[in-house]
Design a protein around this motif. Structure first.
Motif, PDB file in Angstrom:
ATOM      1  N   LEU A  57       0.752  -1.281   0.135  1.00 31.06           N
ATOM      2  CA  LEU A  57      -0.093  -0.138  -0.082  1.00 31.06           C
ATOM      3  C   LEU A  57       0.788   1.224  -0.039  1.00 31.06           C
ATOM      4  N   LEU A  58       0.508   2.225  -0.852  1.00 29.07           N
ATOM      5  CA  LEU A  58       1.063   3.621  -1.291  1.00 29.07           C
ATOM      6  C   LEU A  58       2.491   3.323  -1.390  1.00 29.07           C
ATOM      7  N   GLN A  59       2.903   2.181  -2.232  1.00 29.49           N
ATOM      8  CA  GLN A  59       4.115   2.007  -2.787  1.00 29.49           C
ATOM      9  C   GLN A  59       4.017   1.890  -4.423  1.00 29.49           C
ATOM     10  N   PRO A  60       4.989   1.967  -5.038  1.00 25.73           N
ATOM     11  CA  PRO A  60       4.812   1.642  -6.442  1.00 25.73           C
ATOM     12  C   PRO A  60       4.377   0.043  -6.682  1.00 25.73           C
ATOM     13  N   CYS A  61       3.849  -0.133  -7.705  1.00 28.85           N
ATOM     14  CA  CYS A  61       3.577  -1.432  -8.316  1.00 28.85           C
ATOM     15  C   CYS A  61       4.224  -1.453  -9.853  1.00 28.85           C
ATOM     16  N   TYR A  62       4.419  -2.351 -10.509  1.00 23.81           N
ATOM     17  CA  TYR A  62       5.056  -2.406 -11.685  1.00 23.81           C
ATOM     18  C   TYR A  62       4.210  -3.171 -12.712  1.00 23.81           C
ATOM     19  N   VAL A  64      -2.607   5.957 -11.448  1.00 22.53           N
ATOM     20  CA  VAL A  64      -1.890   6.063 -12.450  1.00 22.53           C
ATOM     21  C   VAL A  64      -1.898   7.472 -13.438  1.00 22.53           C
ATOM     22  N   GLY A  65      -0.642   7.723 -13.874  1.00 20.51           N
ATOM     23  CA  GLY A  65      -0.761   8.898 -14.702  1.00 20.51           C
ATOM     24  C   GLY A  65      -0.341  10.175 -14.196  1.00 20.51           C
ATOM     25  N   TYR A  66       0.312  10.186 -13.293  1.00 19.78           N
ATOM     26  CA  TYR A  66       0.534  11.460 -12.662  1.00 19.78           C
ATOM     27  C   TYR A  66       2.253  11.763 -12.435  1.00 19.78           C
ATOM     28  N   GLY A  67       2.993  10.886 -13.432  1.00 17.25           N
ATOM     29  CA  GLY A  67       4.235  11.106 -13.604  1.00 17.25           C
ATOM     30  C   GLY A  67       5.103  10.166 -12.588  1.00 17.25           C
ATOM     31  N   LEU A  68       4.672   9.231 -11.933  1.00 15.09           N
ATOM     32  CA  LEU A  68       5.310   8.504 -10.820  1.00 15.09           C
ATOM     33  C   LEU A  68       6.361   7.584 -11.591  1.00 15.09           C
ATOM     34  N   THR A  69       7.518   7.762 -11.432  1.00 13.18           N
ATOM     35  CA  THR A  69       8.420   6.942 -11.910  1.00 13.18           C
ATOM     36  C   THR A  69       9.305   6.791 -10.643  1.00 13.18           C
ATOM     37  N   ALA A  70      10.085   5.357 -10.467  1.00 13.36           N
ATOM     38  CA  ALA A  70      10.943   5.108  -9.579  1.00 13.36           C
ATOM     39  C   ALA A  70      11.920   4.152  -9.728  1.00 13.36           C
TER      40      ALA A  70
END
Length: 159
Positions: free
Chosen positions: A97-102, A134-140
């Motif tokens: 939760l509240l972490q990136p998924c791929y 999705v779609g708010y520029g989250l990259t990690a």
């Protein structure tokens, strides 16, 4: 340009820019409801590959039989429910939760980062699937160090 010295009326885009139009890569079909990614500046169905940028959900089916960008697809940014990985080791759980998924494919997300790109931020996990922002520029980066919160901690200390 200089910094502000008085109030500024900063324009807002209608609906917060939630829906955008993206040029589709040539020779590509994107189906309505698919998770869409950007590859070399063109929309493609999301797939397991490094270096993609998750754009969001396709609001229509778009088939581009021509050159790159000859057709566009409408996508909406938001929180959408995608299929959780069928591979036990790659399943997204409440620990994410509240972490990136791929990205696993254009309808599936996974917890494993290796060889993939960020789909978005995990908002909820249940029997219906994984709710992903999705779609708010989250990259990690492929390896992150976020503190893992338990379900009870998340309830006591909501973000």
């Amino acid at each position: 340009m200089a910094t502000l010295t008085k109030e500024r009326d900063t324009p807002e885009i209608a609906n917060g820019g939630r829906r955008v139009s993206l040029p589709v890569k040539g020779g590509t079909t994107i189906y309505q409801g698919a998770l869409v990614a950007l590859e070399d500046d063109f929309a493609v169905p999301a797939k397991k590959a490094a270096g993609l940028i998750a754009a969001s959900r396709a609001e229509e089916t778009a088939s581009n039989l021509g050159a790159d960008g000859a057709v566009s697809v409408q996508v909406s940014r938001g929180i959408f429910v995608y299929v959780n990985s069928a591979v036990a080791a790659d399943k997204v759980s409440e620990a994410h939760l509240l972490q990136p998924c791929y990205i696993e494919d254009d309808q599936t997300v996974m917890a494993a980062a290796a060889g993939s790109s960020v789909a978005g931020l995990v908002i909820r996990v249940d029997e219906s699937g994984v709710a992903v922002e999705v779609g708010y520029g989250l990259t990690a980066p492929a390896i992150l160090s976020f503190p893992i919160r338990t379900k009870s901690e998340a309830k006591r200390y909501p973000i």
